[in-house]
Design a protein around this motif. Structure first.
Motif, PDB file in Angstrom:
ATOM      1  N   UNK A  19       0.796  -1.872  -0.400  1.00  5.70           N
ATOM      2  CA  UNK A  19      -0.203  -0.161  -0.251  1.00  5.70           C
ATOM      3  C   UNK A  19       1.089   1.039   0.310  1.00  5.70           C
ATOM      4  N   UNK A  20       2.253   1.197   0.853  1.00  6.53           N
ATOM      5  CA  UNK A  20       2.637   1.984   0.926  1.00  6.53           C
ATOM      6  C   UNK A  20       2.848   3.424   1.130  1.00  6.53           C
ATOM      7  N   UNK A  21       1.721   3.229   2.416  1.00  4.43           N
ATOM      8  CA  UNK A  21       1.057   4.650   3.257  1.00  4.43           C
ATOM      9  C   UNK A  21       3.015   5.319   3.707  1.00  4.43           C
ATOM     10  N   UNK A  22       2.603   6.675   3.160  1.00  4.23           N
ATOM     11  CA  UNK A  22       3.741   7.098   4.311  1.00  4.23           C
ATOM     12  C   UNK A  22       4.032   7.507   5.147  1.00  4.23           C
ATOM     13  N   UNK A  23       3.438   7.182   6.335  1.00  4.57           N
ATOM     14  CA  UNK A  23       2.984   6.995   7.619  1.00  4.57           C
ATOM     15  C   UNK A  23       2.439   5.986   8.347  1.00  4.57           C
ATOM     16  N   UNK A  24       3.308   5.935   9.663  1.00  2.10           N
ATOM     17  CA  UNK A  24       2.683   4.690  10.305  1.00  2.10           C
ATOM     18  C   UNK A  24       1.403   5.242  11.317  1.00  2.10           C
ATOM     19  N   UNK A  25       1.106   4.299  11.600  1.00  3.40           N
ATOM     20  CA  UNK A  25      -0.168   4.414  12.346  1.00  3.40           C
ATOM     21  C   UNK A  25       0.316   4.443  13.744  1.00  3.40           C
ATOM     22  N   UNK A  26      -0.254   5.624  14.654  1.00  2.00           N
ATOM     23  CA  UNK A  26      -0.060   5.497  16.143  1.00  2.00           C
ATOM     24  C   UNK A  26      -0.961   5.044  17.076  1.00  2.00           C
ATOM     25  N   UNK A  27      -0.995   3.869  18.135  1.00  2.09           N
ATOM     26  CA  UNK A  27      -1.983   3.380  19.403  1.00  2.09           C
ATOM     27  C   UNK A  27      -2.448   5.521  19.217  1.00  2.09           C
ATOM     28  N   UNK A  28      -4.061   5.417  19.626  1.00  9.67           N
ATOM     29  CA  UNK A  28      -5.025   6.275  20.143  1.00  9.67           C
ATOM     30  C   UNK A  28      -4.650   7.541  19.381  1.00  9.67           C
ATOM     31  N   UNK A  29      -4.020   7.822  18.380  1.00 11.06           N
ATOM     32  CA  UNK A  29      -4.511   8.584  17.162  1.00 11.06           C
ATOM     33  C   UNK A  29      -5.420   8.212  16.585  1.00 11.06           C
ATOM     34  N   UNK A  30      -6.822   9.427  16.098  1.00 15.67           N
ATOM     35  CA  UNK A  30      -6.633   9.495  15.261  1.00 15.67           C
ATOM     36  C   UNK A  30      -6.868   9.842  13.388  1.00 15.67           C
ATOM     37  N   UNK A  31      -7.296   8.805  12.600  1.00 12.23           N
ATOM     38  CA  UNK A  31      -6.833   9.250  11.344  1.00 12.23           C
ATOM     39  C   UNK A  31      -8.278   9.420  10.102  1.00 12.23           C
ATOM     40  N   UNK A  32      -8.655   9.365   9.264  1.00 13.65           N
ATOM     41  CA  UNK A  32      -9.590   9.457   7.845  1.00 13.65           C
ATOM     42  C   UNK A  32      -8.425   8.882   7.470  1.00 13.65           C
ATOM     43  N   UNK A  33      -8.995   7.410   7.055  1.00 15.23           N
ATOM     44  CA  UNK A  33      -9.068   5.981   6.236  1.00 15.23           C
ATOM     45  C   UNK A  33      -9.750   6.104   4.700  1.00 15.23           C
ATOM     46  N   UNK A  34      -8.722   6.572   3.752  1.00 19.13           N
ATOM     47  CA  UNK A  34      -9.578   6.642   2.203  1.00 19.13           C
ATOM     48  C   UNK A  34      -9.422   5.696   1.068  1.00 19.13           C
ATOM     49  N   UNK A  35     -10.880   4.878   1.695  1.00 20.73           N
ATOM     50  CA  UNK A  35     -10.640   3.581   0.533  1.00 20.73           C
ATOM     51  C   UNK A  35      -9.958   2.864   0.891  1.00 20.73           C
ATOM     52  N   UNK A  36     -10.660   2.575   2.122  1.00 21.76           N
ATOM     53  CA  UNK A  36      -9.892   1.032   2.531  1.00 21.76           C
ATOM     54  C   UNK A  36     -10.885  -0.124   1.672  1.00 21.76           C
ATOM     55  N   UNK A  37     -10.534  -1.227   1.827  1.00 21.07           N
ATOM     56  CA  UNK A  37     -10.980  -2.760   1.456  1.00 21.07           C
ATOM     57  C   UNK A  37     -11.938  -3.757   2.414  1.00 21.07           C
TER      58      UNK A  37
END
Lengths: 285, 195
Positions: A113-131
């Protein structure tokens, strides 16, 4: 899907396309007797290319986790990272749980997926186009090359992090008591072998898998060594001693069963799939 | 934490829901009758139904074991009588319930016991006898028994409220609940008699 609906989809993706134009494109295919869904697909792809947008952006729906039902759908979620798990699959970048106010779902972020960022516990994100996909009847989501993830300022409240359960323990499930875990992945060994790493020198651990029943519902609960010790007075070392003395690991389980079956407990638990992990003992009767 | 994810994947992929262990007093349980199976599923659980309409497959009871005896007759079988404030449960454990059987064998009556098991019925002529086929039996204490009685009072009251049974039936079970209520109130004011 008619031209208006297609136009609507483009509008949601931030592009204006006149229904007339869509109509015209669709007309071109009429005389070839192409199936309707193939016509829609081709028209949408053509228009997406023209406007320089990704086609998946047209299919994605912004939904709540609690509404996830079918597999192979493109979805957009706003969610908080509840938990990240250790991951040793080379194709996977990150794996864990994300949640919003309606539910919690497992997420796999593929390396591809080559996501440029690393997810961190406790942070909120907008996840566009997950399958979405299904495993053993359970919905999961995955980040693929078409996915975009961006951190958001908003703090999403993840649902049901902890619940209080009260009832009697009516059964102790196999796999409780003194067990051995794989030193690499911490999985419980079956007949001295790990599902991932084969024959390994296991590390001793103590756990309880049981059924807590309040007369209205039965819950599968899971307790780790620390809690088992508090409930039964048996430590991992004591359990090892007992097993060595009896030349039999199952004596530990027998002792645990005597301590818990038929007695009432109140636990604070974290729901994990269909199980409840005991975090705290509130009351023992 | 990854471990939890793994144990979950090994769970039964079919939709299997464990039968809840119902709370029911001996007096209500005694009058239960078997529910006929629909017969379209070989794994369909067997139920009994009480006069208040509760369908029961699994039960959880806590009471006083007053008698435990070996009634083996060709096959190994232990029988135990467990008294609650309203009556007596008959509990069996045979060759397929080795843990429960051993627990009954090692029991010294009288003792407070908790029993988890499946409801069974046996018809002899007109008479239907109910019993519990034990899955788990354990020695507990008076506090656990009192908690069970209180809980069962609450659940039974709710059951009476929602029951479609006749008013007479409901009234008689209200009487049963009162008997149970008196038993726990008496327990909480006087110290235990024995010892």
């Amino acid at each position: 899907m008619n031209s208006n609906e297609i136009s609507e989809k483009f509008r949601n993706a931030g592009v204006t396309v006149a229904p007339d134009r869509i109509e015209k494109l669709m007309e071109n295919y009429k005389k070839f007797s192409v199936p309707q869904n193939e016509v829609e697909r081709t028209v949408m792809r053509t228009l997406a290319n023209e406007n320089g947008i990704d086609i998946t952006a047209l299919y994605t729906k912004t939904v709540k986790i609690g509404d996830l039902k079918s597999e192979d759908e493109w979805v957009t979620l706003m969610a908080k990272v509840v938990q990240l798990w250790d991951n040793d699959h080379e194709a996977v970048s990150q794996v864990g749980l994300i949640g919003d106010e309606t539910g919690i779902v497992k997420i796999t972020v593929w390396k591809k997926a080559e996501i440029p960022l690393l997810l961190e516990e406790g942070k909120s994100y907008l996840f566009k186009n997950l399958v979405t996909n299904k495993y053993l009847d359970r919905i999961q989501v995955a980040a693929t090359p078409n996915t975009e993830i961006e951190e958001i300022k908003e703090d999403i409240q993840a649902k049901g992090k902890e619940v209080t359960l009260s009832g009697a323990i009516v059964d102790v499930i196999n796999g409780s008591g003194l067990i051995k875990r794989c030193p690499e992945c911490k999985r419980a060994l079956v007949k001295g072998a790990c599902g991932n790493h084969g024959k390994v020198e296991g590390i001793y651990d103590l756990r309880l898998k049981a059924v807590l029943d309040d007369g209205k519902a039965a819950y599968s609960i899971l307790a780790q060594a620390e809690i088992v010790t508090k409930l039964t007075g048996i430590t991992v070392d004591k359990a090892k001693e007992m097993a060595t003395e009896a030349l039999d690991q199952s004596v530990v389980n027998v002792e645990i069963v005597k301590k818990v079956i038929g007695r009432y407990f109140t636990f604070k638990c974290a729901p994990i799939d269909t199980n409840y992990l005991v975090k705290e003992i509130i009351e023992v009767i | 934490m990854a471990e939890n994810a793994n144990t979950n994947t090994s769970s039964n992929p079919q939709k299997f829901e464990r039968e809840t262990a119902k709370r029911v007093f001996a007096h209500e349980f005694k009058g239960a009758v078997p529910v006929e199976k629909l017969g379209n599923d070989q794994f369909e659980p067997a139920y009994v139904q009480t006069a208040l309409g509760e369908k029961i497959n699994r039960v959880f009871v806590v009471g006083v074991a007053t008698e435990a005896e070996d009634v083996s007759n060709g096959e190994v079988m232990m029988r135990m009588r467990v008294a609650d404030p309203t009556g007596v449960f008959i509990v069996y454990a045979g060759q397929y319930q080795p843990e429960a059987r051993d627990a009954i064998m090692n029991l010294r009556v009288p003792a407070f016991v908790a029993v988890v098991g499946k409801a069974h019925t046996y018809a002899k002529g007109e008479q239907v006898y109910t019993s519990i086929r034990a899955e788990n039996v354990n020695v507990v204490d008076e506090k656990t028994r009192d908690r069970w009685v209180k809980e069962t009072i609450e659940i039974t009251r709710e059951r009476i409220k929602n029951s479609k049974a006749s008013d007479d039936t409901k009234k008689s079970y209200e009487g049963m609940v009162e008997t149970a209520q008196k038993a726990v109130s008496a327990n909480s004011t006087t110290p235990p008699a024995e010892k």
